[in-house]
Enzyme design. Structure first.
Site, mmCIF file in Angstrom:
data_model
loop_
_atom_site.group_PDB
_atom_site.id
_atom_site.type_symbol
_atom_site.label_atom_id
_atom_site.label_comp_id
_atom_site.label_asym_id
_atom_site.label_seq_id
_atom_site.Cartn_x
_atom_site.Cartn_y
_atom_site.Cartn_z
ATOM 1 N N HIS A 1 0.875 -1.261 0.011
ATOM 2 C CA HIS A 1 0.132 -0.230 -0.024
ATOM 3 C C HIS A 1 0.915 1.286 0.074
ATOM 4 C CE1 HIS A 1 -3.658 -2.440 0.459
ATOM 5 N NE2 HIS A 1 -3.218 -2.837 1.853
ATOM 6 N N ASP B 1 -2.427 -10.698 -2.054
ATOM 7 C CA ASP B 1 -3.050 -10.171 -0.620
ATOM 8 C C ASP B 1 -4.504 -9.746 -0.996
ATOM 9 O OD1 ASP B 1 -1.998 -8.680 1.748
ATOM 10 O OD2 ASP B 1 -3.744 -7.893 1.242
HETATM 11 ZN ZN ZN Z 1 -3.818 -7.147 3.065
#
Ligand code: ZN
Length: 306
Positions: free
Chosen positions: A126, A163
């Site tokens: 992220h 993910d």
């Molecule tokens: Zn994650």
């Protein structure tokens, strides 16, 4: 030659306060399970070096690096976003997590290890070029990709992200860069609340509905990732290996099990053999149900040992 297993003691000292799911116990759970299953005898352990500023600047802005240095506390916790906190050890851990990526690429590119698994935290996918978020400070997997491109002369690197959350930081860094194929499967409608449109031709998205289970994920990956990967013929595959799509993980709701991680890894190994001389670098991302995380990493790693 053994698969490399790269980690660092600083990862245990970075923590974001009590009750935070991205906790130091995650790596202990992974190591304990691998030890118990005898898998630690099948890997070559390495300590991660710290990434240099130059290595980090390949994917991040100088302003972001300087802000982290300026924000790093000598006591307590300070936030860089509502989910993402620094303690006095965070910066050191983040540098070593990114440094693990660099070492992993060097080992597989020099032929000293067929594959490398990096048991790192903080995670990375992220973290965008100019901003960390979602528990991430430096984009470890992207540091690996950039190192392979700039230092090992590669012209095609695949970055595969399974993910449960979309790797928006990696997309920010690589969308539009034709040297990289970014494939991401993730639960639709979950953090970071992406709108599922394809931002560039080098990004392949496989958004999955909540509660859709492993069978649908396999079908989506077979339909979207694998043909794109075969066409791209990567010279190296980097994995953002998050295990929070597991059915026991409360941060996601896709209902995957260990066998799904084994299957995905088998597909990646097959593609790596076809075009990349088998070379795979896998970076740990999410995975917050401790027992499921240990079991899922073991299922993933077994396929990388062969
Ligand atoms: Zn994650």
């Amino acid at each position: 030659m053994l698969t490399a297993y790269i980690t660092h003691p600083s990862f245990e000292r970075h923590e974001m306060g009590p009750e935070h799911p991205e906790c130091p116990e995650r790596l202990a759970a992974v190591a304990d399970h691998l030890l118990m299953k005898g898998l630690m005898d099948c890997v070559q352990p390495y300590q991660a070096p710290a990434a240099s500023r130059e290595q980090l600047l390949r994917v991040h802005t100088a302003q972001w690096l300087d802000r982290l240095t300026a924000t790093s506390p000598s006591l307590g916790h300070v936030p860089v976003d509502p989910d993402t906190w620094m303690n006095p050890h965070t910066l050191e851990a983040a540098r070593h997590a990114a440094g693990a990526a660099v070492l992993a690429v060097d080992l597989v590119m020099r032929g000293e290890a067929p594959h490398a698994f990096c048991a790192v935290r903080p995670p990375g996918h992220h973290a965008a070029r100019a901003q960390g978020a979602g528990f991430c400070f430096f984009n470890n997997a992207s540091v690996a990709v950039a190192h392979a491109l700039s230092q090992h002369g590669l012209s095609r690197v695949a970055l595969l992200d399974f993910d449960v959350h979309h790797g928006d930081g990696s997309e920010d860094i690589w969308a539009g860069d034709e040297r990289v194929l970014l494939c991401s499967s993730y639960q639709a409608g979950l953090y970071p609340f992406r709108d599922d449109h394809q931002p560039a031709s080098n990004v392949v998205l496989a958004p999955l509905p909540a509660r859709s289970g492993g069978a649908l994920a396999r079908e989506a990956i077979a339909r979207h990732w694998l043909p794109a990967l075969a066409r791209f013929a990567p010279e190296l595959i980097v994995i953002s290996a998050g295990f929070d799509a597991h059915r026991e993980d409360e941060l996601g709701n896709l209902g995957w099990v260990e066998a799904d991680y084994a299957w995905i890894t088998q597909q990646i190994v097959a593609q790596a053999k076809a075009s990349a001389q088998g070379r795979i670098v896998s970076m740990l991302e999410g995975g917050y149900a401790l027992s499921a995380l240990g079991r899922s990493v073991a299922a993933h790693l077994r396929e990388l040992l062969d």
